[in-house]
Structures are given as C-alpha cells and as structure tokens.
Motif scaffolding. Structure first.
Motif, PDB file in Angstrom:
ATOM      1  N   LYS A 199      -7.791   6.896  -3.206  1.00 46.81           N
ATOM      2  CA  LYS A 199      -8.841   6.680  -2.225  1.00 46.81           C
ATOM      3  C   LYS A 199      -9.212   5.204  -2.137  1.00 46.81           C
ATOM      4  O   LYS A 199      -9.408   4.655  -1.053  1.00 46.81           O
ATOM      5  N   GLY A 200      -9.285   4.564  -3.296  1.00 48.78           N
ATOM      6  CA  GLY A 200      -9.598   3.138  -3.337  1.00 48.78           C
ATOM      7  C   GLY A 200      -8.586   2.310  -2.569  1.00 48.78           C
ATOM      8  O   GLY A 200      -8.938   1.405  -1.809  1.00 48.78           O
ATOM      9  N   SER A 201      -7.333   2.644  -2.763  1.00 51.57           N
ATOM     10  CA  SER A 201      -6.253   1.954  -2.048  1.00 51.57           C
ATOM     11  C   SER A 201      -6.373   2.128  -0.543  1.00 51.57           C
ATOM     12  O   SER A 201      -6.205   1.179   0.217  1.00 51.57           O
TER      13      SER A 201
ATOM     14  N   SER B 298      -8.991   2.768   1.148  1.00 49.26           N
ATOM     15  CA  SER B 298     -10.179   2.011   1.521  1.00 49.26           C
ATOM     16  C   SER B 298      -9.849   0.544   1.740  1.00 49.26           C
ATOM     17  O   SER B 298     -10.334  -0.085   2.674  1.00 49.26           O
ATOM     18  N   SER B 299      -9.025   0.013   0.871  1.00 49.13           N
ATOM     19  CA  SER B 299      -8.708  -1.417   0.903  1.00 49.13           C
ATOM     20  C   SER B 299      -7.980  -1.849   2.152  1.00 49.13           C
ATOM     21  O   SER B 299      -8.108  -2.998   2.571  1.00 49.13           O
TER      22      SER B 299
ATOM     23  N   ASP C 256       2.571   1.646  -3.358  1.00 53.01           N
ATOM     24  CA  ASP C 256       1.614   2.011  -4.389  1.00 53.01           C
ATOM     25  C   ASP C 256       1.098   3.436  -4.193  1.00 53.01           C
ATOM     26  O   ASP C 256       1.002   4.218  -5.149  1.00 53.01           O
TER      27      ASP C 256
ATOM     28  N   PHE D 149       0.829  -1.204   0.000  1.00 51.45           N
ATOM     29  CA  PHE D 149       0.000   0.000   0.000  1.00 51.45           C
ATOM     30  C   PHE D 149       0.865   1.257   0.000  1.00 51.45           C
ATOM     31  O   PHE D 149       0.621   2.183  -0.787  1.00 51.45           O
TER      32      PHE D 149
ATOM     33  N   GLN E 171      -9.114   9.196  -7.110  1.00 55.80           N
ATOM     34  CA  GLN E 171     -10.033   8.075  -6.941  1.00 55.80           C
ATOM     35  C   GLN E 171      -9.257   6.784  -6.724  1.00 55.80           C
ATOM     36  O   GLN E 171      -9.609   5.955  -5.891  1.00 55.80           O
TER      37      GLN E 171
END
Lengths: 208, 151
Positions: B82-84, B86-87, B52, B49, B79
C-alpha cells in the motif's frame, strides 16, 4: 572580502523500498542537497562510522570528510532495524546525536509520531513525502550547526584558557566542557568550512 | 510524424487515467520531479514500482498459502504494498490494498482472498495502461514528456 561558496548540505536517506529511495533521492537533489541513500538502518550506521552494536566509531580516514552528514531522513517501517531503532542508536551516540533526524512513515499514528519526537526526532513526515516538505529540512540543519559552533567556540575558549598549565595533553583534562567521549569522535558529521567560505560566528575575533 | 497529435493523445490518455481514478495527485508530484537533469524519472520510478510491487505481491501470495489466518503477517506485507502504491499515486490499487487490510482487521479470510484478487487485477491493468502511456510519450518525442493533465 571572502566569497561564500555553498557546499551543499549532505543528507543520508534510509529506506528499504526501492521506489521510495529513488523518490526521496530526487526530492533531495532537486532541493540542492547532496544525497546518499542506503536501504537499511545498519547500513546507515556503517556509513556514519558506527558499528550497529557498539558505540565506538570505526576509525575514519581523512578522505571520509566526504561522508560528513548534516541530516538523516529515515523510513519508520523497515525490516530488522526500524527507523525508531536507528533514531535511538543515533541519539545514544555521542558522535552522532547532534545530527538532526527526520522520520518518514506512510502510517499516521499519533502515538508513533510522539514516540519518535520524544526520542529526539526533529521532524516527522507523512509519506508520500512532497517537494514542499524539503524546505523544512534546512532550518534543522542550521539550528544544529549553530549549536555545534557555539559548543566549538566554548571548547576553544576554555582550551586557550587552560593552555597556560603545563599539562602536555588535553585527554584527561578536567575541563568541564570537554566531554571525553567526544574527543574520540571522527567528526564525521561536522561540515568543515571551505577555504573561501565564511561560516557565521566562527571567526569572530574575541576581545579580552 | 504528427508529434503534436501524439502529444494530444498522450495528454488525453493521462487525463482519463486520472478521471477513472487509476492515478491521483501524487503522480503529478512525481512528474514535477522530472526535468532535463532527470528526463526519464517518471518512467524509471514507475518501473521500479512494478518490479517492487511484483515482489511484494508474490510474498503476499505465498503468505496466504503458507500462513493461513496469519492476519498480522498478511497485513504487514500489504502495508508495504500500500505504501508503494501511495508513493506513485496508484490510487485504485491502493484502495484495494486498503480493503484487504480492512478484511485482515476483521479476521475475514474470504474478504482477504477476494481483495487480493482485486489488487492483482488493478496491478495488471495499471501496468498495461502506464506502459501504453509511456510508449506514446516516447513516440511523441521529448517535448511530450511531463505535461500536467488538463483537469
């Protein structure tokens, strides 16, 4: 009595995000799936034996049985080929269209979800995907296998009926259930039974 | 070496990460995936994470400079970030990502710039805190890994 040996179902996971790929792989493995991960739609199609821009399968070697895929799970937002584009390619391919496809997205956009479902996606997962979501996958795999076995049975039945004719090859058969395009399929998505495995319905004797 | 004390410290550190909103329930989901077969899973995912997200943030930084007022480009990059977040359950960082996206939606350059600084700060703070946490876990020994926080 034959003993059923469980070969794990094989899931192809597609996601351009590295941490997400690691997560989905672990989720799937923890749920007893065999997993292959790729980072793009075009690599997914390659793995499935299809060129990204054609419908004709790459010739598949015998050892590619390992590649038989029972379900595809893909992220929606990916650069180049989106998950939706990939879904369309899969559904347009006579070889691949019966493989269940699940779309994942971090965005909860109803029009996007509907679009995917209308295009033939079997399920839509909101990210982050959870372990509890994994239990939704097997029913889709089993449903598509039952359908496949039914079609195979129909195919076998009509072939045995037409074998009385002197036609040496089946390629140009006018048999209505024999789709010409499916005869060139590499069977890359069909999971073959192991020797000792009893598949439901497959070996039921036919009484004439 | 007092392992049980170290484990207590680790548990307490984790609890405060949750209490202060740095992490949310998704982090627990990730921990639940760690087991004997994958004993360092959480740290591995977190490492990926940060690698990335570092890359994504530098994309955004470049885009802010190279593509002025290109809100849809900025938003698309954010976006992904944010997705990362979130994961892995990086809650505070995710919230700053969302603020940034709100500013994009409003066409507010100043708001975007401010939010982005906050995203960077949250990223740095979370990295430092998680690094300390994993270090403590390592010191505490294998039994110290993957315990649910006492909420």
């Amino acid at each position: 009595m034959a003993v059923a040996i469980e070969t794990p179902f094989h899931v192809l996971a597609v996601d351009d995000s590295l941490p997400d790929r690691k997560l989905i792989e672990r989720l799937l493995k923890t749920s007893s799936f065999q997993v292959t991960t790729v980072d793009s739609g075009s690599k997914a199609l390659e793995f499935l034996g299809l060129h990204a821009h054609e419908d004709s399968p790459i010739s598949v070697q015998a050892d590619q049985q390992e590649a038989a895929v029972n379900l595809i799970i893909t992220d929606y937002c990916m650069p180049g080929m989106t998950g939706y584009d990939l879904l369309k390619k899969i559904k347009e391919s006579s070889c691949l269209r019966d493989i269940p496809v699940v779309i994942m997205s971090s965005e909860n956009i109803p029009s996007r979800i509907n679009r995917c479902l209308e295009e033939g996606a079997d399920e839509f997962f909101l990210k982050p995907v959870r372990l509890s979501d994994m239990s939704k996958l097997k029913p889709h795999i089993l449903k598509s296998r039952c359908k496949e076995q039914y079609q195979q049975e129909q195919h076998l039945q009509s072939n045995s009926e037409s074998s009385n004719s002197s036609n040496p090859t089946n390629e140009n058969s006018s048999n209505p259930t024999n789709e010409n395009s499916s005869s060139t399929c590499s069977n890359s998505h069909k999971r073959k039974a192991n020797d000792d495995e009893v598949l439901p319905h497959a070996t039921r004797p036919k009484h004439n | 070496m007092d392992y049980s004390n170290l484990r207590r410290q680790a548990a307490s550190m984790k609890k405060s990460l949750f209490d202060q909103g740095y992490l949310d329930e998704q982090f627990c989901q990730v921990e639940d995936l760690q087991d004997e077969a994958s004993p360092n899973f959480v740290e591995e995912v977190v490492t990926l994470f940060f690698k990335d997200s570092g890359r994504l943030m530098s994309n955004i930084e470049q885009a802010l400079e190279k593509y002025p007022r290109d809100f849809s480009r900025w938003d698309a990059y954010m976006q992904q970030l944010k997705g990362s977040c979130s994961s892995i359950g990086a809650s505070r960082m995710k919230n700053e990502c969302m603020s940034f996206r709100d500013s994009c939606g409003q066409g507010n350059v100043e708001g975007c710039m401010r939010s982005f600084q906050k995203v960077k700060r949250e990223h740095a703070v979370l990295r430092q805190k998680l690094e300390s946490y994993f270090q403590l876990l390592r010191q505490a020994g294998p039994a110290g890994a993957a315990t649910r926080p006492v909420m």
